[in-house]
Design a protein around this motif. Sequence first.
Motif, PDB file in Angstrom:
ATOM      1  N   UNK A 124       0.714  -1.266   0.140  1.00 58.93           N
ATOM      2  CA  UNK A 124       0.071   0.045  -0.290  1.00 58.93           C
ATOM      3  C   UNK A 124       0.716   1.278  -0.085  1.00 58.93           C
ATOM      4  N   UNK A 125       0.693   2.000  -0.975  1.00 55.10           N
ATOM      5  CA  UNK A 125       1.000   3.324  -0.947  1.00 55.10           C
ATOM      6  C   UNK A 125       0.073   4.588  -0.511  1.00 55.10           C
ATOM      7  N   UNK A 151      20.697   0.038   5.507  1.00 52.71           N
ATOM      8  CA  UNK A 151      21.064  -0.327   4.198  1.00 52.71           C
ATOM      9  C   UNK A 151      21.032   0.730   3.235  1.00 52.71           C
ATOM     10  N   UNK A 162      24.273   2.649   1.692  1.00 56.70           N
ATOM     11  CA  UNK A 162      24.476   2.475   0.242  1.00 56.70           C
ATOM     12  C   UNK A 162      24.499   3.627  -0.738  1.00 56.70           C
ATOM     13  N   UNK A 219      11.263  10.452  -8.587  1.00 56.49           N
ATOM     14  CA  UNK A 219       9.855   9.989  -8.949  1.00 56.49           C
ATOM     15  C   UNK A 219       9.639  10.156 -10.452  1.00 56.49           C
ATOM     16  N   UNK A 245      11.021  -0.518 -13.605  1.00 54.08           N
ATOM     17  CA  UNK A 245       9.964  -0.914 -12.367  1.00 54.08           C
ATOM     18  C   UNK A 245      10.687  -0.603 -11.099  1.00 54.08           C
ATOM     19  N   UNK A 283      10.160   2.086  -9.105  1.00 53.71           N
ATOM     20  CA  UNK A 283       9.673   3.132  -8.161  1.00 53.71           C
ATOM     21  C   UNK A 283       8.910   2.288  -7.124  1.00 53.71           C
ATOM     22  N   UNK A 284       9.117   2.781  -5.895  1.00 55.70           N
ATOM     23  CA  UNK A 284       8.537   2.375  -4.514  1.00 55.70           C
ATOM     24  C   UNK A 284       9.539   0.864  -4.192  1.00 55.70           C
ATOM     25  N   UNK A 285      10.434   0.968  -4.586  1.00 56.54           N
ATOM     26  CA  UNK A 285      11.705  -0.109  -3.908  1.00 56.54           C
ATOM     27  C   UNK A 285      12.777   0.594  -3.468  1.00 56.54           C
ATOM     28  N   UNK A 286      13.424   0.065  -2.488  1.00 58.43           N
ATOM     29  CA  UNK A 286      14.619   0.623  -1.789  1.00 58.43           C
ATOM     30  C   UNK A 286      15.529   1.090  -2.704  1.00 58.43           C
ATOM     31  N   UNK A 287      15.715   0.427  -3.959  1.00 56.12           N
ATOM     32  CA  UNK A 287      16.656   0.715  -4.977  1.00 56.12           C
ATOM     33  C   UNK A 287      16.376   2.489  -5.513  1.00 56.12           C
ATOM     34  N   UNK A 333      17.870   4.750  -2.665  1.00 56.35           N
ATOM     35  CA  UNK A 333      19.183   4.701  -2.869  1.00 56.35           C
ATOM     36  C   UNK A 333      19.600   5.930  -3.575  1.00 56.35           C
ATOM     37  N   UNK A 367       7.389   5.555  -0.920  1.00 60.09           N
ATOM     38  CA  UNK A 367       5.868   5.298  -0.724  1.00 60.09           C
ATOM     39  C   UNK A 367       5.812   4.799   0.772  1.00 60.09           C
ATOM     40  N   UNK A 397       5.889   1.869   2.296  1.00 59.12           N
ATOM     41  CA  UNK A 397       5.372   0.817   2.318  1.00 59.12           C
ATOM     42  C   UNK A 397       5.713  -0.171   3.400  1.00 59.12           C
ATOM     43  N   UNK A 398       4.646  -0.591   4.177  1.00 56.49           N
ATOM     44  CA  UNK A 398       4.923  -1.211   5.307  1.00 56.49           C
ATOM     45  C   UNK A 398       5.897  -2.621   5.035  1.00 56.49           C
ATOM     46  N   UNK A 433       8.324  -2.911   3.464  1.00 58.32           N
ATOM     47  CA  UNK A 433       8.939  -2.942   2.040  1.00 58.32           C
ATOM     48  C   UNK A 433       9.974  -1.956   1.963  1.00 58.32           C
ATOM     49  N   UNK A 442       9.431   0.950   4.136  1.00 62.58           N
ATOM     50  CA  UNK A 442       9.399   2.026   5.649  1.00 62.58           C
ATOM     51  C   UNK A 442      10.811   2.107   6.346  1.00 62.58           C
TER      52      UNK A 442
END
Lengths: 269, 234
Positions: free
Chosen positions: A59-60, B31, B35, B82, B95, B97-101, B104, B179, B181-182, B184, B186
Amino acid sequence: MIRRIRRLVLGLLLLGLPGGVSAADRHITLASTTSTEQSGLFAHIIPVFRNSTGIDVRVVAVGTGQAFAIARRGDADALLVHDRDGEDEFVARGYGQERQDVMYNDFILIGPSQDPAAVAGADNIVDALQRIAGARVPFVSRGDDSGTYRAERRIWELAGISPSGSWYRALGSGMGPTLNTAAGMDAYVLADRGTWLSFGNRQNLTVLFEGDETLFNPYGSVLINPERHPHLKHDLAEIWHRWLISDEGQAAIASFTLRGEPVFFPSGR
Amino acid sequence: MESGENAFLTAFQLIVGMDPVLTGIVLLSLQVSLSAVLIAALIGLPLGAAIALWRFPGRGLLITLLNAFMGLPPVVAGLLVYLLLSRAGPLGQFGLLFTPTAMVIAQCLLVLPIVAALTRQVVEDLWNEYAEQLQSLGASRLRSIPTLLWDGRISLVTAVLAGFGRASAEVGAVLIVGGNIDGVTRVMTTAIALETSRGDLPLALGLGLVLMLLVALVNGAAFLMGEAARRRAG
């Protein structure tokens, strides 16, 4: 020296860049509103969904306006928001394939317990906002592009008032920060019930007016049009979209309570 | 995570209880920020040194820009990344967006100007002092870079730590590109912002204390390494 650098580079490689997404897991990204996430609804229903389908939902949580923007750009697989007009427009303009009712609750008028504008005795929400404007007592507004802000603007329009002046403060913040500000300045504020029930810093604030049908707050799930964004996980998103209105999904929504009160009422067919 | 009555007690309980959710958030924060700082250092140290040693047209403008970008608002950095990583953007097909990468990358953008600008200053000062000596030994500018960076290492560690401070403290960029995300994306700062907006102020402040402790530990480790290096150097 060179050996040191080599060791550093090696260490960096071992540490590894935080990976993106591993290919094996099945998940969708859901753009939704702060009111649903912060109340704890998703933490309650997503495990149920995951158990029955093996799909995780990430969820975002942003304001409804931003959620629409994320979905329009193809950055979310699914959308769950609360702005009926905006949702219909999203579908009409071809971004969404279909919209369905999922659940509802209501907006409530919060204010200082002394109630200087005497809104507790108002006939309806329009009368209540007219009393606040007439008394020129502080009112804080989200002032962003959220579903709650859009609802508030509709009510001001019904009241025939375009609020301005030092008593009306548009913050441009989420529901939580807006409630924090209202608590700090003893102001009135229109809030969604979900955020209010989960809000911890109430200080002198209390619910002063509720129950008008104008305050109805429906949440809809929108299936995003796969033709516009073919890369999205449309099949998984459709499973989520259908699950929300299934018996299991609706029961999961109904069983979520805060302080003993239900927060969202299922309304799927 | 549960909140207690006051922030200090909450922070204490969070640390002693080894809350698994908090542990995950702490590890991800470290992390992501470490990084970002490592990558920024690998680019920024040689880049800063190169700007210090070579004279070229537009150099003054580049230095001014680099210094100005030390003040880049995190929210603007987040917005840029973004738009870059969004599916509708130029790098959308990855793809990320909304990842730890993505987080970083955004933090790297914030840290790089600090590391490069401070390195430029440190190396330029050293160059002014040792240029003749190095040149008499026959070292070219390119060959002088490692020597100068090694010579200025104590000051450069401070530059890198300043970058780490910026990365670990910012919330605007990671909130937009991660984002929040809980489980993932946060991290500590977005968790603090979330608990503040939920009105759970003791938990928010408790998390803030944990974050400060973490940053202090990283700085302490850097200090001890510096001391050890100094002692070895005699």
